[in-house]
Design an enzyme around this catalytic site. Structure first.
Site, PDB file in Angstrom:
ATOM      1  N   TYR A   1      71.439   5.933 -81.441  1.00 44.23           N
ATOM      2  CA  TYR A   1      70.110   6.418 -81.056  1.00 44.23           C
ATOM      3  C   TYR A   1      70.091   7.919 -80.740  1.00 44.23           C
ATOM      4  O   TYR A   1      69.072   8.446 -80.307  1.00 44.23           O
ATOM      5  CB  TYR A   1      69.568   5.559 -79.914  1.00 44.23           C
ATOM      6  CG  TYR A   1      69.182   4.192 -80.441  1.00 44.23           C
ATOM      7  CD1 TYR A   1      67.869   3.889 -80.773  1.00 44.23           C
ATOM      8  CD2 TYR A   1      70.159   3.228 -80.708  1.00 44.23           C
ATOM      9  CE1 TYR A   1      67.529   2.661 -81.318  1.00 44.23           C
ATOM     10  CE2 TYR A   1      69.828   1.995 -81.254  1.00 44.23           C
ATOM     11  CZ  TYR A   1      68.513   1.721 -81.562  1.00 44.23           C
ATOM     12  OH  TYR A   1      68.169   0.512 -82.120  1.00 44.23           O
TER      13      TYR A   1
ATOM     14  N   HIS B   1      72.513   8.733 -63.407  1.00 45.31           N
ATOM     15  CA  HIS B   1      72.432   8.001 -64.674  1.00 45.31           C
ATOM     16  C   HIS B   1      73.376   6.805 -64.750  1.00 45.31           C
ATOM     17  O   HIS B   1      74.134   6.643 -65.696  1.00 45.31           O
ATOM     18  CB  HIS B   1      72.694   8.950 -65.855  1.00 45.31           C
ATOM     19  CG  HIS B   1      71.651   9.996 -66.020  1.00 45.31           C
ATOM     20  ND1 HIS B   1      71.619  10.839 -67.115  1.00 45.31           N
ATOM     21  CD2 HIS B   1      70.612  10.369 -65.240  1.00 45.31           C
ATOM     22  CE1 HIS B   1      70.598  11.683 -66.988  1.00 45.31           C
ATOM     23  NE2 HIS B   1      69.974  11.405 -65.848  1.00 45.31           N
TER      24      HIS B   1
END
Length: 378
Positions: free
Chosen positions: A258, A156
């Site tokens: 988010y 990631h």
């Protein structure tokens, strides 16, 4: 073959390996509105960008940057790239030309690196320089931003780059590095979308700096942000790979949270639930999401004329889904439109100078690492 050997042998190696013409392989499928031409093959390519003369810079996972000419298939290695730690999801990642490339020849790129026993994603820039004998390099390469903190692990990194439509700012994605909590940590850049000046310093006026956040942060609560693109009206769209389910397309607005890992329409890989996005939870929900997943790779906002029916669409490369995905935009709304089986993992989607769609397979799980060009079927 090492980069050093390839450069030394360069005058003998400028040989076309394929071409965008009679030697390319072209296939049209009855269920697809495009024909697919196989242009070249690379070693686990990650990203590409076109130069003004129609040639392209292509990055490869292990750390090579290649100058590629689609007209004759010539590949030239680009020297000057720093050492890349390509373990796991590490790679030489995105490559994007400066908004003023015609004047300054600046190329921005991202890569994963190891420092002091830890790893992270770095943003660098250099000046494109090709000598009269064809030898190509990036001069004056410097790292202008590093994610913080560097941590252990190989996942990631994110590392996508986009310039604001006015060319004043650079947006850069930092994944949460499979560490979950940093996405909500105001001091870390992990799990964030950043707005920087062109020299890599945090841009003035970022929305959360006054609240004690790292001054580069534009939005937060993200997982693995593998695509960002501006639409014709200056809206910033982002796609990210969700956990077990919950791949997302988000409309990015400054200062918003988010949700990850506190809200997601997917679940943890170990089976633990993550609360779904719901009204009033304080987290910005995705505009589009997938479960089962598509495993999104690159993201492109299409503005070309070759496929006029697809203007104002986002195109997403599907990794595990081995697909090309189209999302239709309507102002601040988005909806699923098409998903085509491409028979290989699609890492990157790019728009060519003539409006054609160019794809890169990532070279894993049966994909060959091919460069594909899509043109209208009729």
């Amino acid at each position: 073959m090492s980069r050093t050997v390839m450069i030394a042998a360069l005058p003998l190696l400028l040989i076309a390996c394929s071409s965008d013409g009679a030697n390319s392989q072209t296939a049209a499928s009855a269920d697809k509105p495009f024909k697919t031409s196989i242009i070249a093959d690379f070693d686990s390519p990650w990203a590409m960008t076109f130069l003004p003369d129609g040639r392209a810079l292509v990055t490869e996972k292990a750390g090579e940057m290649i100058l590629f000419d689609p007209k004759n298939g010539t590949k030239i290695p680009v020297a000057g790239i720093p050492k890349v730690d390509s373990a796991g999801q590490g790679a030489l990642m995105d490559v994007v030309l400066s908004p003023t490339f015609d004047r300054d020849k600046a190329v921005y790129f991202s890569f994963s690196e190891a420092r002091d026993g830890m790893k992270g994603v770095a943003l660098a820039k250099g000046s494109f320089n090709q000598a009269s004998d064809g030898t190509t390099k990036l001069d004056k390469v410097q790292v202008i931003f590093r994610a913080s903190p560097y941590v252990d692990g190989n996942g990631h990194y994110s590392g996508r780059i986009a310039f604001s439509p006015d060319g004043r700012y650079l947006f850069f994605t930092n994944g949460e590095r499979q560490k979950f909590d940093p996405a909500q940590d105001p001091k870390a850049t992990l799990g964030k979308l950043l707005r920087l000046n062109l020299d890599g310093t945090p841009a003035a006026g970022n929305p959360l700096a006054a609240k004690g956040f790292h001054p580069a942060i534009w939005s937060y609560g993200h997982r693995n942000l593998l695509g960002i693109a501006f639409d014709k009206d200056g809206r910033l769209w982002e796609q990210e790979m969700g956990p077990k389910g919950g791949d997302e397309v988000n409309l990015i607005k400054p200062g918003l949270n988010y949700g990850y890992p506190l809200a997601s329409n997917g679940s943890h890989y170990d089976g633990r639930d993550i609360p779904d996005h719901k009204a009033g939870d304080g987290y910005e929900p995705p505009k589009v999401w997938w479960n089962p997943v598509i495993s999104p790779g690159g993201l492109l906002y299409y503005s070309g004329d070759l496929f006029p029916q697809w203007k104002n669409s986002l195109f997403i490369g599907g990794l595990s889904s081995q697909s090309l995905v189209r999302v239709k935009l309507n102002g601040e709304s988005a909806s699923k439109a098409d998903q085509w089986d491409m028979g290989g993992r699609i890492r990157e989607v790019e728009q060519g100078p003539d409006g054609a769609l160019w794809l890169l397979e990532d070279g894993r799980d049966g994909s060959q690492g091919r460069m594909l060009k899509l043109t209208p079927a009729s």
